[in-house]
Design an enzyme around this catalytic site. Structure first.
Site, PDB file in Angstrom:
ATOM      1  CE  LYS A  23      -2.973   2.460   3.276  1.00  0.00           C
ATOM      2  NZ  LYS A  23      -2.155   3.729   3.199  1.00  0.00           N
ATOM      3  CG  ASN A  24       2.829   2.407   3.482  1.00  0.00           C
ATOM      4  OD1 ASN A  24       1.749   3.015   3.597  1.00  0.00           O
ATOM      5  ND2 ASN A  24       3.353   1.758   4.672  1.00  0.00           N
ATOM      6  NE  ARG A  93       0.077  13.275   4.972  1.00  0.00           N
ATOM      7  CZ  ARG A  93       0.268  14.564   5.525  1.00  0.00           C
ATOM      8  NH1 ARG A  93      -0.593  15.123   5.965  1.00  0.00           N
ATOM      9  NH2 ARG A  93       1.651  15.020   5.354  1.00  0.00           N
ATOM     10  CG  ASP A 117      -4.980   6.058   8.672  1.00  0.00           C
ATOM     11  OD1 ASP A 117      -6.168   5.896   8.056  1.00  0.00           O
ATOM     12  OD2 ASP A 117      -4.106   5.473   8.132  1.00  0.00           O
ATOM     13  CG  ASP A 305       2.348   2.247   8.949  1.00  0.00           C
ATOM     14  OD1 ASP A 305       1.981   3.274   9.288  1.00  0.00           O
ATOM     15  OD2 ASP A 305       2.488   2.146   7.870  1.00  0.00           O
TER      16      ASP A 305
END
Length: 420
Positions: A23-24, A93, A117, A305
């Site tokens: 995802k990042n 974000r 978030d 995370d």
């Protein structure tokens, strides 16, 4: 309709689970497609909510975006639009990562301040100051980041903190700037290396990927490419920690174990047998985990995370653990929900002290962000009775097929809808 998870405690996780693209990384790679006219294809995309959200952002900038299974094809026009729509950007974000590419291609950008978030302050000062050193004027106007440049020229840029987002935006602007740019104290995360590798495939000249100093020699133009996203180390580590918490035996596939060196070391310290494999790793926890201290830091440190999962592990470990949060000050909001589940925990500034107990108790809890939600589910697996986890749309933003994967490992979890 809103949804919640019902998690029944007591199951031992066992089996094999696959991990998709990070995802990042994937969202930044999608944004990088703005840097080249034509069709760029990103493969191994995770099935998470943020991917179609980023697709909407790119469509608003004039791109054609096609999502097919685990790939996304992005066709960027010769002249992209430079105003990122507020309605799309405010939802997550990572949308701010279009700022650098737009300044590079269009020499101007208007990007609504992003949402995402609730884990603390994440200002854009370093993004803006880096772009200013490259020659762009940048201000905040009416809830938007506005940047304009007559031209972009290489510069020496030293980041006050190795910010992943700032490194990405400055890097993507610098690849089309004139001359050499040096970014000191750059982020070293594997996702940064992934972005650098894709940019190089597009024709960028970048040295130092994976180190704290990036050297970029600007080029006139880039070409579209095809690139495969690296495996998601945060999702992979979540399953590894879940194995330890439930005294399970889980093999995780689809990730480079070298991206999780310190995390796997912490699981070994907790008493797990951890075996790296060519495309993943195995975690076997035979006895109750032992207490371990954690301190979050930028890569190669322990990822922020994974802090909620570290607290979950500490909550059921034998002994007392101290968890220190050095990145996001509001991430300890998660501890309040853990206390609902019976955890013996207290916070003091950026420290949390957790005294492990053999078994947590069930209660209704609320996710405040992606990782907190996953941490609460893992805690529910170690609680007596049925734990209700609310606001699970957060979890869906970061974990593909979360319920199905947990069920496949023997976890008792059910997704149910409720009238909102």
């Amino acid at each position: 309709m809103s949804e919640r998870f019902l998690v029944t405690g007591g199951s031992r996780l066992e089996g094999v689970v696959g991990v998709g693209g990070a995802k990042n990384s994937v969202l930044k790679l999608m944004a990088a497609a703005l840097l080249a006219e034509g069709t760029t294809v990103v493969t191994n995309c995770p099935d998470i909510l943020d991917v179609p959200l980023m697709a909407d952002v790119l469509r608003g900038l004039g791109c054609e975006v096609e999502l097919t299974d685990s790939s996304v094809a992005i066709t960027t026009p010769a002249e992209p639009k430079y105003h990122a729509d507020f309605a799309a950007v405010r939802q997550f974000r990572a949308s701010v990562c279009v700022l650098g590419p737009l300044v590079a291609r269009c020499r101007q950008a208007v990007v609504a301040l992003p949402g995402g978030d609730a884990i603390g302050s994440r200002p854009l000062d370093m993004h803006q100051s880096g772009l200013q050193l490259l020659g762009a004027d940048s201000t905040i106007e009416h809830g938007c980041v506005v940047a304009r440049a007559e031209d972009l020229n290489g510069a020496n840029i030293r980041l006050a903190f190795p910010s992943v987002g700032a490194t990405e935006n400055i890097l993507m602007a610098a690849v089309l700037a004139k001359g050499e740019t040096v970014i000191d104290n750059a982020a070293r995360e594997p996702e940064i290396v992934d972005l650098c590798n894709m940019l190089v495939r597009m024709g960028a000249h970048i040295d130092g990927a994976g180190t704290s100093t990036l050297t970029i020699e600007g080029v006139e133009r880039l070409q579209p490419t095809t690139h495969r996203v690296i495996g998601d180390r945060i999702v992979a580590a979540t399953w590894g920690i879940a194995a330890s918490m439930t005294r399970g035996d889980v093999r995780v596939e689809g990730v480079n174990p070298k991206h999780l060196g310190l995390v796997l070391d912490k699981l070994r310290a907790a008493g797990a047998e951890v075996t790296p494999e060519p495309n993943g790793f195995r975690v076997l926890q035979r006895e109750r985990p032992q207490a371990v201290n954690f301190a979050t830091l930028p890569f190669p440190g322990f990822p922020t995370d994974l802090q909620p999962m570290a607290i979950g592990l500490a909550a059921v470990a034998d002994g007392t653990s101290m968890i220190t949060e050095n990145v996001f000050e509001a991430r300890f909001r998660f501890v309040e929900e853990m206390i609902r589940l019976g955890a013996d925990a207290r916070t003091d500034g950026h420290h949390a002290v957790v005294r492990g107990i053999p078994r947590l108790s069930s209660a209704p809890v609320w996710s405040s962000d992606i990782r907190a939600g996953a941490g609460l589910v893992l805690a529910g697996l170690c609680a007596e009775g049925v734990t209700e986890v609310h606001d699970v749309y957060h979890i869906d933003r970061g974990y593909p097929r979360f319920v199905e994967n947990l069920q496949g490992l023997g976890g008792q979890i059910e997704r149910v809808g409720t009238a909102s």
